[in-house]
Design an enzyme around this catalytic site. Structure first.
Site, PDB file in Angstrom:
ATOM      1  N   LYS A 133       0.860  -1.180   0.000  1.00  0.00           N
ATOM      2  CA  LYS A 133       0.000   0.000   0.000  1.00  0.00           C
ATOM      3  C   LYS A 133       0.899   1.232   0.000  1.00  0.00           C
ATOM      4  O   LYS A 133       1.441   1.643   1.010  1.00  0.00           O
ATOM      5  CB  LYS A 133      -0.928   0.036   1.226  1.00  0.00           C
ATOM      6  CG  LYS A 133      -2.147   0.852   0.928  1.00  0.00           C
ATOM      7  CD  LYS A 133      -2.468   2.053   1.786  1.00  0.00           C
ATOM      8  CE  LYS A 133      -1.595   3.003   2.395  1.00  0.00           C
ATOM      9  NZ  LYS A 133      -1.498   4.308   1.721  1.00  0.00           N
ATOM     10  N   GLU A 139      -0.960   7.411  -0.622  1.00  0.00           N
ATOM     11  CA  GLU A 139      -2.095   7.713  -1.502  1.00  0.00           C
ATOM     12  C   GLU A 139      -1.797   8.837  -2.486  1.00  0.00           C
ATOM     13  O   GLU A 139      -2.419   8.901  -3.551  1.00  0.00           O
ATOM     14  CB  GLU A 139      -3.346   8.035  -0.674  1.00  0.00           C
ATOM     15  CG  GLU A 139      -3.187   9.088   0.412  1.00  0.00           C
ATOM     16  CD  GLU A 139      -2.687   8.531   1.757  1.00  0.00           C
ATOM     17  OE1 GLU A 139      -1.844   7.624   1.739  1.00  0.00           O
ATOM     18  OE2 GLU A 139      -3.129   9.024   2.799  1.00  0.00           O
ATOM     19  N   GLU A 194      10.588   1.803   9.656  1.00  0.00           N
ATOM     20  CA  GLU A 194      11.603   2.770   9.217  1.00  0.00           C
ATOM     21  C   GLU A 194      10.963   4.135   9.366  1.00  0.00           C
ATOM     22  O   GLU A 194      10.140   4.535   8.533  1.00  0.00           O
ATOM     23  CB  GLU A 194      11.974   2.533   7.749  1.00  0.00           C
ATOM     24  CG  GLU A 194      12.751   1.275   7.490  1.00  0.00           C
ATOM     25  CD  GLU A 194      14.156   1.310   8.050  1.00  0.00           C
ATOM     26  OE1 GLU A 194      14.708   2.405   8.244  1.00  0.00           O
ATOM     27  OE2 GLU A 194      14.689   0.222   8.329  1.00  0.00           O
ATOM     28  N   CYS A 232      14.256  11.295   4.860  1.00  0.00           N
ATOM     29  CA  CYS A 232      14.233  10.899   6.282  1.00  0.00           C
ATOM     30  C   CYS A 232      15.593  11.122   6.935  1.00  0.00           C
ATOM     31  O   CYS A 232      15.675  11.414   8.116  1.00  0.00           O
ATOM     32  CB  CYS A 232      13.816   9.447   6.412  1.00  0.00           C
ATOM     33  SG  CYS A 232      14.754   8.360   5.338  1.00  0.00           S
ATOM     34  N   GLU A 248      10.825  16.627  13.724  1.00  0.00           N
ATOM     35  CA  GLU A 248      11.200  16.425  12.323  1.00  0.00           C
ATOM     36  C   GLU A 248      10.281  17.317  11.482  1.00  0.00           C
ATOM     37  O   GLU A 248       9.126  16.982  11.260  1.00  0.00           O
ATOM     38  CB  GLU A 248      10.997  14.952  11.933  1.00  0.00           C
ATOM     39  CG  GLU A 248      11.473  14.672  10.528  1.00  0.00           C
ATOM     40  CD  GLU A 248      10.981  13.327  10.001  1.00  0.00           C
ATOM     41  OE1 GLU A 248       9.819  12.970  10.251  1.00  0.00           O
ATOM     42  OE2 GLU A 248      11.769  12.662   9.311  1.00  0.00           O
TER      43      GLU A 248
HETATM   44  P1  NAD Z   1       2.978   8.858   6.991  1.00  0.00           P
HETATM   45  O1  NAD Z   1       3.334   8.169   8.241  1.00  0.00           O
HETATM   46  O2  NAD Z   1       1.956   9.928   7.043  1.00  0.00           O
HETATM   47  O3  NAD Z   1       2.427   7.832   5.891  1.00  0.00           O
HETATM   48  C1  NAD Z   1       3.194   6.741   5.446  1.00  0.00           C
HETATM   49  C2  NAD Z   1       2.259   5.677   4.930  1.00  0.00           C
HETATM   50  O4  NAD Z   1       1.453   5.204   5.996  1.00  0.00           O
HETATM   51  C3  NAD Z   1       1.296   6.146   3.853  1.00  0.00           C
HETATM   52  O5  NAD Z   1       1.173   5.116   2.893  1.00  0.00           O
HETATM   53  C4  NAD Z   1      -0.009   6.311   4.611  1.00  0.00           C
HETATM   54  O6  NAD Z   1      -1.147   6.174   3.805  1.00  0.00           O
HETATM   55  C5  NAD Z   1       0.104   5.162   5.592  1.00  0.00           C
HETATM   56  N1  NAD Z   1      -0.735   5.241   6.781  1.00  0.00           N
HETATM   57  C6  NAD Z   1      -1.132   6.330   7.460  1.00  0.00           C
HETATM   58  N2  NAD Z   1      -1.903   5.972   8.521  1.00  0.00           N
HETATM   59  C7  NAD Z   1      -1.985   4.626   8.516  1.00  0.00           C
HETATM   60  C8  NAD Z   1      -2.612   3.660   9.344  1.00  0.00           C
HETATM   61  N3  NAD Z   1      -3.324   3.998  10.406  1.00  0.00           N
HETATM   62  N4  NAD Z   1      -2.479   2.331   9.033  1.00  0.00           N
HETATM   63  C9  NAD Z   1      -1.762   1.959   7.971  1.00  0.00           C
HETATM   64  N5  NAD Z   1      -1.150   2.829   7.137  1.00  0.00           N
HETATM   65  C10 NAD Z   1      -1.236   4.155   7.408  1.00  0.00           C
HETATM   66  O7  NAD Z   1       4.358   9.352   6.408  1.00  0.00           O
HETATM   67  P2  NAD Z   1       4.566  10.281   5.147  1.00  0.00           P
HETATM   68  O8  NAD Z   1       4.142  11.641   5.564  1.00  0.00           O
HETATM   69  O9  NAD Z   1       3.970   9.658   3.937  1.00  0.00           O
HETATM   70  O10 NAD Z   1       6.146  10.200   4.971  1.00  0.00           O
HETATM   71  C11 NAD Z   1       7.004  11.005   5.649  1.00  0.00           C
HETATM   72  C12 NAD Z   1       7.626  10.299   6.832  1.00  0.00           C
HETATM   73  O11 NAD Z   1       8.286   9.101   6.418  1.00  0.00           O
HETATM   74  C13 NAD Z   1       8.697  11.129   7.481  1.00  0.00           C
HETATM   75  O12 NAD Z   1       8.558  11.070   8.879  1.00  0.00           O
HETATM   76  C14 NAD Z   1       9.988  10.459   7.051  1.00  0.00           C
HETATM   77  O13 NAD Z   1      11.066  10.672   7.904  1.00  0.00           O
HETATM   78  C15 NAD Z   1       9.585   9.038   7.015  1.00  0.00           C
HETATM   79  N6  NAD Z   1      10.506   8.254   6.173  1.00  0.00           N
HETATM   80  C16 NAD Z   1      11.399   7.411   6.771  1.00  0.00           C
HETATM   81  C17 NAD Z   1      12.308   6.708   5.995  1.00  0.00           C
HETATM   82  C18 NAD Z   1      13.326   5.782   6.605  1.00  0.00           C
HETATM   83  O14 NAD Z   1      13.988   5.065   5.870  1.00  0.00           O
HETATM   84  N7  NAD Z   1      13.494   5.745   7.905  1.00  0.00           N
HETATM   85  C19 NAD Z   1      12.288   6.848   4.616  1.00  0.00           C
HETATM   86  C20 NAD Z   1      11.366   7.720   4.032  1.00  0.00           C
HETATM   87  C21 NAD Z   1      10.474   8.412   4.832  1.00  0.00           C
END
Ligand code: NAD
Length: 493
Positions: free
Chosen positions: A177, A180, A252, A286, A386
């Site tokens: 998934k 979106e 992650e 990230c 962050e």
């Molecule tokens: P997010 O947590 O808002 O969303 C990530 C994913 O989770 C999306 O696909 C979203 O639809 C899904 N999601 C949201 N709520 C959910 C739920 N209740 N159940 C299941 N899935 C759910 O993150 P984002 O805003 O898309 O991405 C940015 C974040 O990702 C930043 O904090 C960044 O640091 C982190 N990130 C970490 C790494 C790493 O390797 N550590 C890499 C890239 C991004």
């Protein structure tokens, strides 16, 4: 025939959402419509989980040889290479990032598939010494089963490939998934797998909102592992939702990454890489080096030069050849960054550059100018949180011990860097940093051969490297007695 998009991939078929739901994807650089895609409900995700479960439990896929699956991954890399332009354009349109950056991401993704393709059959297990010549004791690795994969919007296909490639190498089935806002490259990689003849139910794709389409991947009892990349708040939610079924959880999460510059560092290289650390991909990384921690004696000169160069960075859309950085992902995200910067200023930071959305030419897009917040302390929310945007905060130190303590003074532990010409200092500091990746006199490069992941609240588990394959396997001990005999433990009656 129907005009409803058929962009979910479940049990080997492209299908629409059961309730006919759709979502319009727009490019954040100018708001233009990219495409209409299916918006899955939880029921669609449950169908995908059922397909992945059925295929896994049939045993045919996990019984394919690791060499076969490794070859498949090499073919994925080749097929992607033939369609690299299509992939890169799709990623650039969904994320708004510059085409050249998206092209670089595609190279990294192909390397990831090649790496896991090459090691798929190289680590089958090991014999262990059971201390008895009549016993053959071995550790073998089995696939975990059905893997749920939830990925973010900043490096949409890259983050997915770090999960898909090892999951396939190990013989799992999966449901992906993606975020979106950025679904298109996930659709393309699934198309590649489909065209390569991957059996129905091995790879499944659901598109949609996290709380609806994503949630079953953490809570459903038929999912054996959930691997998530995204923000800390969502990560906590996913871990909590996974707890009742005691599935494996790999997280992650975010980072608040220190970039430590000693006075004896190569000045020009350190300034240049401080820009790269904080502003590459608009800071939507990230591991972005958003905390500049610079030795007091060079701070003024260093920050003056950083600000001078930051002010010159040109913002623009994916296909604007003059652009040096792109937009944020959405207006909502830009509002969050705006609020984050303001709270930093309110808490005492000095705004040295940026802090605005750009000029009139940026009105249609979700841009935010590269920003430097000077005179920060560790209590400033801009240093603690962050921000996930092009914002660098500046702190100072006077001793090596203070540099280490400041760099570790964060709940996160994803990545960091140390800049110095003294190799002793470099090695001491790099060992003392409680972060999963540490660069010495560099920032950002990574290789798929080396593990990636976080200490502390930056996550659990590792992606890439050998540990990245282990994440998708269960170790099993098989103890074979070649000369069976009564144990003699209980008296013979
Ligand atoms: P997010 O947590 O808002 O969303 C990530 C994913 O989770 C999306 O696909 C979203 O639809 C899904 N999601 C949201 N709520 C959910 C739920 N209740 N159940 C299941 N899935 C759910 O993150 P984002 O805003 O898309 O991405 C940015 C974040 O990702 C930043 O904090 C960044 O640091 C982190 N990130 C970490 C790494 C790493 O390797 N550590 C890499 C890239 C991004």
């Amino acid at each position: 025939m129907t005009d409803t998009p058929q962009t979910l991939y479940i049990d080997g078929q492209w299908v629409g959402a059961t309730d006919g739901g759709t979502r319009t994807v727009t490019c954040p650089a100018d708001g233009t419509v990219v495409a209409e895609v299916s918006e899955a409900t939880a029921a669609d995700t449950e169908k995908a989980i059922a397909a992945a479960r059925r295929t896994f439990d049939s045993g045919e896929w996990s019984a394919t040889s690791a060499a076969y699956r490794g070859d498949l991954l090499l073919k994925v890399a080749d097929a992607m290479g033939e369609r690299k332009d299509e992939f890169a354009r799709a990623e650039a349109l969904d994320t708004g990032k510059r085409l050249v950056e998206a092209e670089g991401d595609m190279d990294d993704i192909m390397n990831c598939f090649r790496f896991f393709g090459k090691i798929a059959d190289q680590h089958p297990g090991r014999l262990v010494d059971a201390g008895d010549a009549s016993v053959i004791s071995r550790v073998v690795y089995e696939p975990i089963g059905v893997c749920g994969m939830i990925t973010p919007w900043n490096f949409p296909l890259l983050q997915a490939s770090w999960k898909i490639a090892p999951a396939i190498a190990a013989g799992n089935t999966f449901v992906l998934k993606p975020a979106e806002l950025t679904p298109h490259t996930a659709m393309l990689i699934i198309d590649v797998l489909d065209k390569l003849g991957v059996p129905a139910g091995v790879a499944n794709l659901v598109l949609g909102a996290g709380a609806e389409a994503g949630a079953p991947l953490s809570s459903h009892p038929d999912v054996d592992m959930v691997s998530f990349t995204g923000g800390l708040v969502t990560g906590r939610r996913i871990a909590a939702a996974a707890a009742p079924t005691v599935k494996k959880v790999a997280l992650e999460l975010g980072g608040k990454n220190p970039n430590v510059v000693f006075a004896d560092a190569d000045f020009d290289a350190a300034v240049d890489n401080a820009l790269n650390a904080g502003f590459l991909d608009s800071g939507l990384v990230c591991s972005a080096g958003t905390r500049l921690i610079v030795e007091e004696s060079i701070k003024e000169k260093f920050v003056d030069e950083l600000v001078r160069r930051a002010e010159g960075i040109v913002m623009g859309g994916p296909f604007d050849e003059k652009a040096e950085t792109g937009p944020l992902i959405s207006a909502e995200h830009r509002d969050k960054v705006t609020d984050y910067v303001q709270r930093g200023i309110d808490a005492g930071a000095t705004l040295r550059c940026g802090g605005h959305w750009g000029g009139p030419e940026h009105e249609k897009g979700c841009f935010y100018a590269p920003t430097v917040l000077d005179d920060c302390t560790s209590e400033n929310p801009a240093v603690i949180e962050e921000g996930f945007g092009p914002v660098i905060t500046v702190e100072t130190f006077t001793t090596e011990a203070e540099a280490i303590a400041t760099a570790n003074d964060t709940e996160y532990g994803l990545a960091g860097a140390v800049w110095t010409s003294n190799r002793g200092v470099a090695n001491r500091v790099s060992r003392a940093l409680r972060h999963g990746t540490v660069w010495i006199n560099d920032y950002h490069p990574y290789v798929p051969q080396a593990e990636w992941g976080g200490f502390k609240s930056s996550g659990t588990g590792r992606e890439l490297g050998l540990a990245g394959l282990e994440e998708y396997r269960e170790a099993k001990h098989i103890y074979e007695n070649t000369e069976p005999a009564a144990s003699g433990w209980f008296p013979q009656k």
